[in-house]
Design a protein around this motif. Structure first.
Motif, PDB file in Angstrom:
ATOM      1  N   VAL A  37       0.823  -1.210   0.000  1.00 16.14           N
ATOM      2  CA  VAL A  37       0.000   0.000   0.000  1.00 16.14           C
ATOM      3  C   VAL A  37       0.857   1.259   0.000  1.00 16.14           C
ATOM      4  N   HIS A  40       2.037   1.689  -3.726  1.00 16.76           N
ATOM      5  CA  HIS A  40       1.106   1.779  -4.857  1.00 16.76           C
ATOM      6  C   HIS A  40      -0.207   2.496  -4.591  1.00 16.76           C
ATOM      7  N   SER A  41      -0.476   2.888  -3.380  1.00 17.38           N
ATOM      8  CA  SER A  41      -1.812   3.390  -3.059  1.00 17.38           C
ATOM      9  C   SER A  41      -1.847   4.899  -2.841  1.00 17.38           C
ATOM     10  N   TRP A  44      -5.521   4.325   2.220  1.00 18.39           N
ATOM     11  CA  TRP A  44      -6.335   3.209   2.672  1.00 18.39           C
ATOM     12  C   TRP A  44      -7.064   3.669   3.915  1.00 18.39           C
ATOM     13  N   ASN A  58      -8.519  -0.445   0.498  1.00 24.00           N
ATOM     14  CA  ASN A  58      -7.351   0.129  -0.167  1.00 24.00           C
ATOM     15  C   ASN A  58      -7.824   0.984  -1.337  1.00 24.00           C
ATOM     16  N   VAL A  60      -6.208   2.590  -4.674  1.00 23.78           N
ATOM     17  CA  VAL A  60      -5.089   2.797  -5.587  1.00 23.78           C
ATOM     18  C   VAL A  60      -5.521   3.831  -6.620  1.00 23.78           C
ATOM     19  N   TRP A  61      -4.560   4.377  -7.343  1.00 24.81           N
ATOM     20  CA  TRP A  61      -4.925   5.407  -8.324  1.00 24.81           C
ATOM     21  C   TRP A  61      -3.929   5.463  -9.452  1.00 24.81           C
TER      22      TRP A  61
END
Length: 131
Positions: A37, A40-41, A44, A58, A60-61
């Motif tokens: 996380v 890549h996130s 969260w 979570n 992500v974008w």
């Protein structure tokens, strides 16, 4: 007791892996979710009840206007208490605050009531390739 929902809340891998196992019905693993996380996130949300992790989602974008909800889970002992809806609500607020214009989610048909009614997602057409 009140459930506390925290954006980018702290957790350790063992407790989140255990929550995923309870929530998704499989044996606990040893995934480095914390590392994932953080790499890549957008963020969260952790839900805690008396210090115990009882919910997680979570976000992500793509670094722009699209965010994606992944791994929404509530401990089966605490379902239907609004924890999951609050997880997604806070995730949407924070994604909007980061400049995202779209929040996407994929889900199985048995989760229609949760995502479409409780969380307010609109049904869309989408495609998927199983890899």
């Amino acid at each position: 007791m009140t459930v506390e929902h925290t954006w980018r809340g702290g957790f350790d891998n063992a407790e989140l892996n255990a929550l995923h196992a309870r929530g998704f019905g499989y044996e606990p693993g040893d995934a480095d979710v914390w590392g994932r996380v953080n790499d890549h996130s957008l963020g969260w949300v952790c839900a805690r009840l008396g210090g115990e992790l009882v919910g997680f989602v979570n976000v992500v974008w793509d670094g722009g206007v699209h965010a994606f909800v992944l791994d929404t889970v509530t401990d089966p002992r605490h379902r239907r208490a609004g924890i999951g809806t609050a997880l997604v609500r806070l995730a949407a607020e924070r994604a909007r605050g980061a400049g995202c214009r779209w929040l996407h989610v994929d889900f199985e048909a048995h989760l229609d009531a949760f995502y479409l009614r409780a969380c307010g997602f609109a049904p869309t057409r989408a495609g998927l390739i199983a890899l």
